[in-house]
Design a protein around this motif. Structure first.
Motif, mmCIF file in Angstrom:
data_model
loop_
_atom_site.group_PDB
_atom_site.id
_atom_site.type_symbol
_atom_site.label_atom_id
_atom_site.label_comp_id
_atom_site.label_asym_id
_atom_site.label_seq_id
_atom_site.Cartn_x
_atom_site.Cartn_y
_atom_site.Cartn_z
ATOM 1 N N ASP A 23 0.817 -1.043 -0.139
ATOM 2 C CA ASP A 23 0.029 -0.068 0.195
ATOM 3 C C ASP A 23 1.006 1.250 -0.102
ATOM 4 O OD1 ASP A 23 0.835 0.680 2.803
ATOM 5 O OD2 ASP A 23 -0.903 -0.538 3.575
ATOM 6 N N TYR A 24 0.430 2.305 0.303
ATOM 7 C CA TYR A 24 0.923 3.786 -0.038
ATOM 8 C C TYR A 24 2.363 3.802 1.177
ATOM 9 C CZ TYR A 24 1.797 8.809 0.407
ATOM 10 O OH TYR A 24 2.318 10.055 0.043
ATOM 11 N N LEU A 25 1.884 3.340 2.171
ATOM 12 C CA LEU A 25 2.848 3.429 3.392
ATOM 13 C C LEU A 25 3.647 2.171 3.596
ATOM 14 C CD1 LEU A 25 1.413 5.905 5.577
ATOM 15 C CD2 LEU A 25 3.245 6.579 4.228
ATOM 16 N N GLY A 26 3.355 1.152 3.088
ATOM 17 C CA GLY A 26 3.673 -0.262 3.539
ATOM 18 C C GLY A 26 5.051 -0.708 2.822
ATOM 19 N N GLY A 27 5.135 -1.954 2.675
ATOM 20 C CA GLY A 27 6.358 -2.712 2.168
ATOM 21 C C GLY A 27 6.333 -2.924 0.697
ATOM 22 N N ALA A 28 7.464 -3.542 0.190
ATOM 23 C CA ALA A 28 7.598 -3.641 -1.150
ATOM 24 C C ALA A 28 8.439 -5.060 -1.200
ATOM 25 C CB ALA A 28 8.079 -2.803 -2.002
ATOM 26 N N TYR A 29 8.113 -5.910 -2.014
ATOM 27 C CA TYR A 29 8.871 -7.203 -1.993
ATOM 28 C C TYR A 29 9.234 -7.801 -3.407
ATOM 29 C CZ TYR A 29 6.733 -6.811 2.397
ATOM 30 O OH TYR A 29 6.174 -6.370 3.743
ATOM 31 N N ILE A 30 10.533 -8.416 -3.537
ATOM 32 C CA ILE A 30 10.680 -8.873 -4.777
ATOM 33 C C ILE A 30 10.965 -10.401 -4.436
ATOM 34 C CG2 ILE A 30 12.607 -9.200 -6.515
ATOM 35 C CD1 ILE A 30 13.316 -6.080 -6.059
ATOM 36 N N TYR A 31 10.353 -11.224 -5.339
ATOM 37 C CA TYR A 31 10.273 -12.728 -5.085
ATOM 38 C C TYR A 31 11.103 -13.061 -6.671
ATOM 39 C CZ TYR A 31 7.057 -12.643 -1.446
ATOM 40 O OH TYR A 31 6.475 -12.717 -0.285
ATOM 41 N N VAL A 32 11.948 -14.155 -6.482
ATOM 42 C CA VAL A 32 12.656 -14.644 -7.825
ATOM 43 C C VAL A 32 12.237 -16.205 -7.576
ATOM 44 C CG1 VAL A 32 14.555 -14.936 -8.901
ATOM 45 C CG2 VAL A 32 14.029 -12.648 -7.857
ATOM 46 N N ARG A 76 -4.550 -5.898 -5.774
ATOM 47 C CA ARG A 76 -4.205 -6.376 -4.254
ATOM 48 C C ARG A 76 -2.866 -7.094 -4.301
ATOM 49 N NH1 ARG A 76 -4.565 -11.478 -3.406
ATOM 50 N NH2 ARG A 76 -5.609 -12.939 -4.715
ATOM 51 N N ALA A 77 -2.278 -6.903 -3.123
ATOM 52 C CA ALA A 77 -1.126 -7.764 -2.767
ATOM 53 C C ALA A 77 -1.068 -9.112 -2.737
ATOM 54 C CB ALA A 77 -0.322 -7.161 -1.515
ATOM 55 N N LEU A 78 -0.483 -9.802 -3.597
ATOM 56 C CA LEU A 78 -0.591 -11.453 -3.457
ATOM 57 C C LEU A 78 0.244 -11.873 -2.112
ATOM 58 C CD1 LEU A 78 0.267 -12.480 -7.083
ATOM 59 C CD2 LEU A 78 -1.998 -12.207 -5.977
ATOM 60 N N SER A 79 -0.298 -13.154 -1.359
ATOM 61 C CA SER A 79 0.408 -13.528 -0.187
ATOM 62 C C SER A 79 1.433 -14.333 -0.741
ATOM 63 C CB SER A 79 -0.588 -14.334 0.563
ATOM 64 O OG SER A 79 -0.890 -15.706 -0.122
ATOM 65 N N ALA A 80 2.534 -14.800 0.324
ATOM 66 C CA ALA A 80 3.535 -15.530 -0.254
ATOM 67 C C ALA A 80 3.137 -16.796 -0.638
ATOM 68 C CB ALA A 80 4.503 -15.697 1.063
ATOM 69 N N ALA A 81 2.030 -17.539 -0.192
ATOM 70 C CA ALA A 81 1.533 -18.606 -0.633
ATOM 71 C C ALA A 81 1.043 -18.714 -1.971
ATOM 72 C CB ALA A 81 0.539 -19.154 0.216
ATOM 73 N N GLU A 82 0.257 -17.443 -2.377
ATOM 74 C CA GLU A 82 -0.300 -17.313 -3.909
ATOM 75 C C GLU A 82 0.845 -17.017 -4.794
ATOM 76 O OE1 GLU A 82 -4.564 -15.090 -3.467
ATOM 77 O OE2 GLU A 82 -2.684 -13.888 -2.573
ATOM 78 N N ILE A 83 1.929 -16.336 -4.257
ATOM 79 C CA ILE A 83 3.056 -16.421 -5.190
ATOM 80 C C ILE A 83 3.835 -17.543 -5.381
ATOM 81 C CG2 ILE A 83 5.554 -15.162 -5.367
ATOM 82 C CD1 ILE A 83 4.263 -12.609 -3.761
#
Length: 90
Positions: A23-32, A76-83
């Motif tokens: 979200d606007y103030l939240g986190g960002a993640y990179i998955y490989v 929406r942000a996907l969960s780690a399980a969805e990724i």
């Protein structure tokens, strides 16, 4: 916001790369290949009406040189399980 991973991708091999912004103030993640490689937090000030560009940073000053396939954008942000499930079903 700028985040990067220190793990280089293997050249001449397909990889499943995913970027998540919560979200606007939240986190960002990179998955490989289904595994989280980097994270960051900070204010994301990109205007909603701005163009979405894959493979470029800093206003096109640096560009990705390669092929991209099956680009998806979610509302929406996907969960780690969805990724991980997406990676397994690629």
């Amino acid at each position: 916001m700028y985040i990067t991973t220190s793990n280089p991708l293997t050249l001449n091999q397909w990889h499943h790369v995913l970027f998540v912004r919560e979200d606007y103030l939240g986190g960002a993640y990179i998955y490989v290949d289904g595994v989280q490689q980097a994270s960051g937090t900070g204010i994301y000030n990109q205007a909603v009406s701005s163009d979405l560009k894959q493979g470029t940073i800093y206003g096109n000053q640096m560009s990705y040189n390669g092929y991209m396939d099956n680009i998806r954008v979610y509302n929406r942000a996907l969960s780690a399980a969805e990724i991980y499930q997406h990676y397994q079903n690629r």
